[in-house]
Structure formats: structure tokens, C-alpha cells
Motif scaffolding. Sequence first.
Motif, PDB file in Angstrom:
ATOM      1  N   ALA D  38       0.683  -1.243  -0.041  1.00 21.66           N
ATOM      2  CA  ALA D  38       0.018   0.025  -0.021  1.00 21.66           C
ATOM      3  C   ALA D  38       0.932   1.394   0.094  1.00 21.66           C
ATOM      4  O   ALA D  38       0.351   2.365  -0.363  1.00 21.66           O
ATOM      5  CB  ALA D  38      -1.131  -0.030   1.063  1.00 21.66           C
ATOM      6  N   GLN D  39       1.926   1.135   0.588  1.00 21.17           N
ATOM      7  CA  GLN D  39       2.950   2.291   0.449  1.00 21.17           C
ATOM      8  C   GLN D  39       3.771   2.560  -0.555  1.00 21.17           C
ATOM      9  O   GLN D  39       5.139   2.908  -0.419  1.00 21.17           O
ATOM     10  CB  GLN D  39       3.448   2.609   2.115  1.00 21.17           C
ATOM     11  N   GLY D  40       3.832   1.462  -1.598  1.00 21.95           N
ATOM     12  CA  GLY D  40       4.663   1.646  -2.740  1.00 21.95           C
ATOM     13  C   GLY D  40       5.806   0.729  -2.483  1.00 21.95           C
ATOM     14  O   GLY D  40       7.008   1.066  -2.901  1.00 21.95           O
ATOM     15  N   ARG D  41       5.757  -0.224  -1.584  1.00 20.08           N
ATOM     16  CA  ARG D  41       6.677  -1.171  -1.657  1.00 20.08           C
ATOM     17  C   ARG D  41       8.128  -0.811  -0.940  1.00 20.08           C
ATOM     18  O   ARG D  41       9.192  -1.013  -1.436  1.00 20.08           O
ATOM     19  CB  ARG D  41       7.015  -1.906  -3.082  1.00 20.08           C
ATOM     20  N   LYS D  42       7.805  -0.019  -0.073  1.00 20.77           N
ATOM     21  CA  LYS D  42       9.042   0.527   0.839  1.00 20.77           C
ATOM     22  C   LYS D  42       8.757  -0.098   2.266  1.00 20.77           C
ATOM     23  O   LYS D  42       7.850  -0.209   2.666  1.00 20.77           O
ATOM     24  CB  LYS D  42       9.121   2.222   0.601  1.00 20.77           C
ATOM     25  N   GLY D  43       9.893   0.200   2.946  1.00 20.57           N
ATOM     26  CA  GLY D  43       9.708   0.190   4.478  1.00 20.57           C
ATOM     27  C   GLY D  43      10.084  -1.239   5.236  1.00 20.57           C
ATOM     28  O   GLY D  43      10.103  -1.526   6.154  1.00 20.57           O
ATOM     29  N   LEU D  44      10.418  -2.035   4.078  1.00 23.90           N
ATOM     30  CA  LEU D  44      10.606  -3.507   4.493  1.00 23.90           C
ATOM     31  C   LEU D  44      11.730  -3.675   5.470  1.00 23.90           C
ATOM     32  O   LEU D  44      12.877  -3.364   5.021  1.00 23.90           O
ATOM     33  CB  LEU D  44      10.440  -4.553   3.228  1.00 23.90           C
ATOM     34  N   LEU D  45      11.796  -4.172   6.614  1.00 26.56           N
ATOM     35  CA  LEU D  45      13.177  -4.816   6.931  1.00 26.56           C
ATOM     36  C   LEU D  45      13.703  -5.772   6.374  1.00 26.56           C
ATOM     37  O   LEU D  45      13.119  -6.512   5.779  1.00 26.56           O
ATOM     38  CB  LEU D  45      13.032  -4.952   8.633  1.00 26.56           C
TER      39      LEU D  45
END
Lengths: 231, 231, 231, 231, 231, 231
Positions: D38-45
Motif C-alpha cells: 500500500a505504501q509503494g513497496r518501501k519500508g520492509l526490514l
Amino acid sequence: MSGVQPGTTGLVVQNIERAEQEIIDGLAECGVATVHEAQGRKGLLADYMTPIYAGARIAGSAVTILAPPCDNWMIHVAIEQLQAGDVLLLGTITPSNAGYFGDLLATSAMQRGCRGLVIDAGVRDVRDLTEMEFPVWSKAVHAQGTIKETLGSVNVPVVCADELVNPGDIVVADDDGVCIVRREEAAEVLEKARAREANEAGKRARFEAGELGLDIYDMRGRLADKGLKYV
Amino acid sequence: MSGVQPGTTGLVVQNIERAEQEIIDGLAECGVATVHEAQGRKGLLADYMTPIYAGARIAGSAVTILAPPCDNWMIHVAIEQLQAGDVLLLGTITPSNAGYFGDLLATSAMQRGCRGLVIDAGVRDVRDLTEMEFPVWSKAVHAQGTIKETLGSVNVPVVCADELVNPGDIVVADDDGVCIVRREEAAEVLEKARAREANEAGKRARFEAGELGLDIYDMRGRLADKGLKYV
Amino acid sequence: MSGVQPGTTGLVVQNIERAEQEIIDGLAECGVATVHEAQGRKGLLADYMTPIYAGARIAGSAVTILAPPCDNWMIHVAIEQLQAGDVLLLGTITPSNAGYFGDLLATSAMQRGCRGLVIDAGVRDVRDLTEMEFPVWSKAVHAQGTIKETLGSVNVPVVCADELVNPGDIVVADDDGVCIVRREEAAEVLEKARAREANEAGKRARFEAGELGLDIYDMRGRLADKGLKYV
Amino acid sequence: MSGVQPGTTGLVVQNIERAEQEIIDGLAECGVATVHEAQGRKGLLADYMTPIYAGARIAGSAVTILAPPCDNWMIHVAIEQLQAGDVLLLGTITPSNAGYFGDLLATSAMQRGCRGLVIDAGVRDVRDLTEMEFPVWSKAVHAQGTIKETLGSVNVPVVCADELVNPGDIVVADDDGVCIVRREEAAEVLEKARAREANEAGKRARFEAGELGLDIYDMRGRLADKGLKYV
Amino acid sequence: MSGVQPGTTGLVVQNIERAEQEIIDGLAECGVATVHEAQGRKGLLADYMTPIYAGARIAGSAVTILAPPCDNWMIHVAIEQLQAGDVLLLGTITPSNAGYFGDLLATSAMQRGCRGLVIDAGVRDVRDLTEMEFPVWSKAVHAQGTIKETLGSVNVPVVCADELVNPGDIVVADDDGVCIVRREEAAEVLEKARAREANEAGKRARFEAGELGLDIYDMRGRLADKGLKYV
Amino acid sequence: MSGVQPGTTGLVVQNIERAEQEIIDGLAECGVATVHEAQGRKGLLADYMTPIYAGARIAGSAVTILAPPCDNWMIHVAIEQLQAGDVLLLGTITPSNAGYFGDLLATSAMQRGCRGLVIDAGVRDVRDLTEMEFPVWSKAVHAQGTIKETLGSVNVPVVCADELVNPGDIVVADDDGVCIVRREEAAEVLEKARAREANEAGKRARFEAGELGLDIYDMRGRLADKGLKYV
């Protein structure tokens, strides 16, 4: 073995026994692969131990260091125990890639005749160490600094890269990695290594002349017995 | 493909087909990255395959070896199958970092015109191999010895570092790693690789003259269409 | 910091602030280990970042690249932003070992005065890059090609090998790895690094004269207090 | 962002902004994969961050900890900053697998309403933590003890498992791993995640009815255009 | 083998041969370790392939997928080719840990009778997959999304976790990992596996009665011959 | 220590000394983290040693096995040496992930009162072992079979996962990993571990009552002295 348990902290053993220098130098000439075979395929350190530059080939008596996490204090203590021909060998209490050793420590160690360092952790200043021709086999190259807060030991048995090393054991190291020879077995291992070299020289001549291992080692019959099929 | 299943043991296939030497040599000149691109980005071995020394650049017909765990017997069998211009390529039945190959085997292989070794396992005597200029791409450098007890195969398809390799496929290897070209596709791949090189030479001249990729490849419009903002 | 969030995509920041060239060059002379210590042991990239050839020693202002998976489009965008003395530094949105960078991009970057590349991913054409003397610190060497389909960003803060890097931060790199210095702190860090070097020069002379670290650093009393026993 | 540089040590930021609890709880319901999309495929550890037990699904405001090597002192400092609904998130100055956190710290954190821990290092007492239902996502499980000697920081931006995390960012964690949502973007991300869930529910019904993705997403034409051949 | 080269892209093979369901089900009952032994210790996938939950035990005909980097488009194509009793097996063109597969694809695959997924890459939505009892063996759990841009293939031979798998080969998977049985050899392997099980049942009874392996397997003489000493 | 060198092959030591069962059982109750702390943070095995199922918590006297590469013959020899309350502990001569141990060996070991296995290699039949409630801590789960060709030793000191273990040392293992206690130190370590537990119980009560570690451990002054700033 020394009677001191591996893992003991807070102890410096000052007078360790060493093998004869002639034997040690002989093992260096034979190299890691030959020595490893000559002593029945034991004593190899893990394959993650790599030299910081290619071409070094050394052997020496192990002055062992047991180092606490991220703490290189005991290296200073160990350097005082060095004699000419020794090799520093460091194992850690818990795994670390921090840079425990750099050019100043190498300067001090070389001044006492140390032939190199084997360290189951990280090293730094590798450009300087290369220029100084001070060989190091390590798990990592990392500039991360260490502290001087907690006691470990010097010249107690340590586990280094999957092997137990006693102080005074012979450390043999070259581009293939590092092999440990028990001090008590050094003379016998050298003899076997020399014999192996002589044997290999003969084999090499036959290989160069175009003979095949299949014939030199008389393998064809056994391969057929096992059922190898040629199509 | 040969019709023999990968994983078959106990078999030596003696007469494999090879690509023309001129094509093979052409692929060596193009190098791994160019060949990989020219054939549609396939055929690369895993990136853990590294050369034991920098600067080698080879291609050759694969003489394939399927090796049991910690057992290098089949290498002797494979050497008899070598022709000038071949490359030995070894896959294992189960992963191993043991040192399957050293200077004596290299002496024998070189005597038959072998150009190098690609091995999804360990290698030893790397100082000697470097001096002999026998290039090796391997997963590990380790002195650990192997045995000669169990049959594998020679010249059957093998999985090596994530790729299937058929006997007679072309092995291209340099400092970037290793790429496999199917024998049947070799001529076409070389042609495309040559075209790519010619194209790149033109591009290089423009880059050297200070042009930007943004202009050479006409990217600005497409970047704007995608919404790239300059602030 | 720039006020732009790390992870922002679709953005090119054109006018970044840079430190004075004299300070940057001074940091290069001090080297990674010294700079890391001088700034309080922060800023080191992960130890898996290794140089493609030994001996390079650089510093430069970071032109940062945030790259989508297996996509090197943004490098072309970044090259236009380079000024003489800059270093390209690439972080990825998701881990990748693909070969994002090769000799053509290096040709273009060098033409604009770029001093090198730090890339938390793979690089290819390393033989050419070595011959061109374009130094690269990377996580992998791999020929695997990339695509040009998705926007990332240029000159936004990026995470690279465990560290956040802002555009214009100073990248210091040598055989020990890579260290980042905040632009605002560069002058102060250089001053401390110079002081550290001067101090080390004095220490080195004493070590060369045979003094021990135990005495130079006055460690014996503290070791005894901690309970170190000599036997 | 807070204006404080990542990597700053010796600092505790006491009053951080937090997103509304309702939004945070909504993100927890959506889960990591949906929020990440939902947030554009960012933020994953990084994918090495794994839960100590299966089934936990949380979200909370990040109280961030920057920890020195093998030193967990700052966790005690951080616990005082916790509010109900927060998640502790720890990044290290240098990589470590030591066990920074165990059941006593969990007891204290739970008492203040903490929902879990995300730690780019090791954890211990995992049996107790499981019984207490205190979820942890970590790089390692290791009993190795840590010390309390050196300052880090609390509530400064930290790099954790390849991502920068600001204090007050929302940490979403479940069996798929961990995803970070910027506080400022949380409401918008939740809205998009809800929409995505609604869309997926419709898709799921069609899949359950036997429709194929090829038809639901109208892929057949595009596959044919790309040249896909059926034989 | 099918005659199609591994690595071929842009191809969907529609009518693959499958082994008899009874044989396949028999192999599932025997389990991975027994099947691996029964077929001469071949066919095991690499040990990094782990189940997302404990206790599943399946076998099925492989519907193979060759997937481009970070691209899961071909899974949709493959699902149309599934028959009841099949297992999806995915190999990648270049290594990736991205999450190629989640609960919607599982819903679709289960609807067609698919028994599980073996994927040399990442998977996501593992909590949902566990609740759905759709077993997956994967290299990673990661929420990272993939794209649908590039063609791979369905039902061509693929390399998956170090093994070549042909479409229609039998995939056997349980808590010990994954083993591949060639379709042509399935009946014979089942027979040998059954015999092995019967033999083991007898052995188990003797072990339970307190007999030692030294006696059951008559090892004492051979150990003495090799020189084993008791002290 | 036993006087036998680690690495010695071809030897079975039959009568080893064991600690009192009451002490051993007490150590099991304390668990790995507490025992590790109580004995001065030594004795931990590497963190890659993981249990095949959660929840087991054991201690026992080590019957040690030194195993050649891919060869599990010595396990049969070791089982004869087991007494009720012992734990099998296996180190390898060279690293291996092969499956040295499965359900038949577990049946035999359990029949003699063995409490579990610690193995620096692979294990198989983990579903059966879980059902039998025979706990194993291993480096890998892999079905790969082993052979019975070469002698190792039983009850000599072995290196296992970075630690030296003597026969008769106490192996403590739970979900946090594995810790070794020297037999001679077991009583003293138990006493300290009990004291630590009592102390922790008091601390836990205070944490549950809402007190902070900052106050319980009186940390505020020392933090302020080090320069910690609250903003």
C-alpha cells in the motif's frame, strides 16, 4: 596439554614450550595442504580464514590469546610473551568481526620477531600491514574499533576457527589457509610431510610426462569393480 | 541435450560433441558480462564462484564431473577425457567446501591442454596453481583432503552453482565469474556478443566525449513520463 | 539533513552542499580506520563491502542513489549530478547482488571527475574497472544484468550497508572498507584525525624502539587491579 | 524528520510525536505484506528478521534505541520513554548477535504497555518471552550477555535491518517480517491498505470460484504480445 | 527428459506426463529421508529449503516454473496447467528472496487441487498459508513484492536449490526438506523405499528391545580391523 | 581435562567421570541464559545451533563424538557408552550439514536413557524425533545420508560449534541454545545460578510493580556522569 582449561580467563602463562625452530621452518616449507595430509587430515582451521594478501607462507609457535567481545586488551599482554619465530593466534569468547589488530600492534609484534597473526575476528590497517609484510589470516577486514575493559587470557588453550590450539602448537599458514600441528607431534609430522613431498615430486614428473592418475595410482581395476561404465 | 539424466552416477561418456575452437575463443574474448547479455541474460553461475587469482579470461568445452561428497576420484577419470581447449567443470552431489583439486591434478590436466577448472566446491595448492597459471573458479579455498571411494560420473549433465551444464557446453570465465553457453547456440551467441561489443565501442567513445547516458539512450522523456521530479 | 525522507522515490535533488575539497582530501589521507576512530567510532559501512582491487584510497562528496530491485536506471540520472571530486553511493530498496554498474558507466562517471563507487549490490566488468583505475567497493561481483523500468531517486538520504548516508556526506574508502563523515562534522573530524595521526606517529616510534604497549599506555597497574595473574 | 542525525549518541528525546492509535491498530490488522504494497513497496526490514514465535501480529509507535556494541544499557533508558501502544526498536552501532534483551526487560516493558520488540541483534529467554506472549522479531537468538558501559541514544533516527526508522514511525510486524510506516504517511497508507484489502477480498472470491489470475487480471493478451508460446 | 533445454524462456509446455497417483502417494508416505536413501542418495534439494510450518508431508507431480528476477508473472500461467495432485516448483533465473507467492495465488492453486509449493525464493502471507494448510518449502519468508514484466517458462526443466527438476518429476517434501524422484524411476524407487521401511521396522523393534547397532549391523569386527581402541 | 588431545581419532574412552545427577538436573532448571551468566559468560555454543522443536529444556553429561566427514559410524559406538542422563554431543573433523542422525539412532539412544543430542552438523527424521520427544540441537536439518568407513573417537575432547567440550562436561540446552559447564565447576556454577535466580525473582517482582531498571539498578547517576542528555 597444559592442564589449563580452554576458556580460562585472567591468566597469562609465561613459559610455554616450543618446538625446535628447524622443525617449524620445515613445516612452513611443506605448506598447509601437505602438512594437513601428513598428520592424517586433522588440524585445519575453518575455510573462512583468509590471508589479507597472497603469497605469504609461514610457520611459528602459537602464542595464544583468548579475547573478550570487542576487546583487544589481551593482545598487548600477549606481545610481551612473544619470542622470535612465534605467531600470534587469537580466539574470541563470542564471535566478532571487529578490528582487533592494526599497524601499531603489528609494529610492536614485528619488533619482537613475530611472524604473523591468525585471528578468528577482524583486522584493520590492511594496506599498512601489507606494506610492512606482516601476514594476517582473519575472518574479516573491518575498521571497527575495540575497547580495553575486560580480562581474557594469554597462552591458555583456545578454540580458533573450529580448532583447539594449545600455546606452543605450531601454526602453519599459507594461501590455502591455516593448519595446526601439536607440538609433541611436530617432528613426526615433518618427517611424514617430507616423505609426502618426495613422493609427490616423483608423481609430478610422471604427470608432466603425460601419464594419467588412472595408471599412476592403478585405479582402473577398482573403478571397473565398482561398476563404472564407459559409453 | 545428451539424453542422460543429470544425477546419473557410474557413467563416463567418452565422445562428446564440441563447438568449433574459433567460436569458443571468440567467446573468451567477449568475456562473461557481454556473453551473458548476448544470450538473453541466462547461463550465469552463482556469484559465490570466484577466481583464485585476478586477470584470467578463458573459454572452453565443458568436460563435466559429478562428484560424490568429499570424493575426488572422478577427476582422475575426467582428465583422460580432456582434449586441448577443454575446461573441467565439477558439480557435487551434496554441497562441500573440501579441497577436491590441487597442483598434481592441475599438472596432469595442463599436460592435456586443459584451460582451467570451474568447481562448485573447494580447491587447494592455490599458490602453486597461481604460479602455474592454471585458473580456477571455486566456491572455496580449503586444504581439506578428499577420498576415492564412490563413483560419480563424467560427461553427464551436472548442476554447478545453480546452473545445469551439459558436456560440451562452452564455459566462459573471467574476473566477473562464469557463464555457460549451450553448444548449439554458441555460434549465434558469439555473433550477438560481437555486435554488442561493436555497439559498446561506439557508446564508449561518446561517453568519453562527455555525452551522458540520459542523452545517448534518449531517457529524459521516459523518465519525465514516469514522473521523475528535479528539485 | 536535507529534509527529504530516506526511501523517497521519484526525486532528483540537484544542488547539494559539499564540504571543502581540502577537507575531503585530508580525510582520504587519514584513511578509514583513523577517521572512524576520530569521529567516535561511528559511520562504518558493513564489513561485506570490499574493494574490487587492493590499494585504492579515496574520499569524496556522496552523490546518493536509491535504486529499485535489479534496476540501474537511476545511475544514469545520478551521473549528470556529479561534480569533480564526488563519489557515487548506491543503496537498494531491496537487497540484490545483480551487477548494476560496469565499464561504460564508469567511463561516463570518470569523465565528470567521479572518484569511485560505493554500491550495496553487485558490480561487473571488474577487470576493465581495475585497468581504468576506477575503484569500487561492493557487496558482490556479478555479471547479472539489470533493467531500466522503475524510478528511484538521486541525492536523497539512503541506507547503504547498514548506514544512513546523506547527499554531500563525505565517503572515505580504502582497503579497510568505507566510512561516512557527516558534511557538517567534516572539518572537526579531520582535525581530530590529524591529531590522532600525530599521536600515532609518536607511538609508532616508541613501538619500533621496542617499547611495549603495556608500558606506553601504562596498562600494568590496571591489569593487576582487574586480577590478571602471571604463572 | 526530527532534525537529529542518525548515529547521534548520548541523547534521549523525550517527547516524540505519535500517530493516532486507531490508525496504528488499523495497520496491524492489514498486516505487513498489505501495508508494504500500500505504501509503494518501501519500508520492509531485511528478511533475516524473524519472529521468536509464530502468530503474533502487532503495530505500534517506534521508541528507537541506538545501542553500542554488546551493550544494552540504553534499553533501560528507553523503557522509561514507553507509552502504552509503543514498540521498542533497536539498531546497533556495529553488528552483533549478542542477547541484548530477556524476560526481565520484557516484564518491565509490558508493564508500561509495550507491544513488542524489533531488534537488529540477539534476544534470549525466548521460552519465557513466548509464555509471556511478548513478541520479538530479531536477527538471532543467543544467550550471550551484554554490558552497560557506553552511551547510545533513545528516540533518535536509527538504521535497523537495512531501513531508517524515526522515533514515532509505525512499526508493523507479523509472521512475514517487519515494515515501517512514516508517521506522517500513516493515515494515507492505512486508507490505501484498506482499499487493497477490499480489492483482494473480491479477488479471493473469484479465485475460490475457480477463475484464473490470467483472466481476472486480463493477462492473456499481454503474455501473447510478449511472445509466450504454448506447446 | 523433455528435450527442452533448462533455461529456455517464453515457453509453456501443456501436456506433461505424470506418474501414477498411487505411486506418488506411496512416496509421500515414505518421506524424504527414506526416498532419498532408496534412490541411491540423490535428488535432495539444498538444506536452506525449509517448510513454513511443521508437520506437512506431501508428494506430487512437478509443474515447474522458471521465473525472471523479482517477477512472478509465470506463476499465474502455471496455475492453469495444474491438475489435482500436482505441486508447483519454482526456480529463478537469478537468486532472489522476494515474496513471489501469497495467499491469493494459494487460493487459486488449491482450487485446482495443488498440494503445495516448493520455491527457491521467498514467500509471504505465511500466516494465511498456514491457516489454509497450504504447505510451502522456501528459501526465505519476505513480504517484498514482485512485478509482472518479463517472460519465463512453465514446464521446462529448471534448477531449483541445486537440483535439476523436470516437469512431471515427483516432488516429495516433509519436515526434512525436499527430494526429487525422476518420473521414470518412481515405481522402482517406491518399491525400494517400501523395502527399506520394512527393514527399518524390524531394526526399530530390535533397538527398542535394547540391542545395539554395533551388534545389529555386526560392526565390532570391522571397527577392530580399522584399529579402534577402547581404553 | 582427560589428558587426551582433541582431534585424536581411533579411540573410545569407556569410563568417564560424571557430575552428580542432582547438580545436572539443577542446571537444567536454571536454563542456558542463567547458567551462562552464572559461570562468567563462558561456555556458549555458536548461535547457529537451534532446537528442532520449541520447549525442550535438558541437561546431561556429555558423551562426546568426533566424527569424520559425512561419516556417522562413531555414533553407534557412542551409544554403547551412554548411561541414563547422558547427552550425545557430536563435533566434526570438517564442517558438514549432512544428516548424521535419525529416528533409529534416537530409538537406540533413548532406550539407554539418553536425554538428547547436540550436533554440529545435520539431523534428519525430525518429524519422528519430535513425536518421540527426543530433543536435538543442530546446525542443519538435512536428509543427506552418511557413510560408515572411517574411525573417529568417542569420549575425547571435541570442538563443537566454537567450544571445546570434554567428556563428562555438563551440556545445558533449551530454546536459547546450548551452554557447556565444566564437570569440576558444576556444583559451584549451580550455586551461583541459584543465587542469580533468587535475585532475579526479586527483581521481577519490582519490575511487575512498575519500578524501572534505571531505579532498581541505580543507573541515573552513572548515566548523567557519562553525559547522557535528555531533550
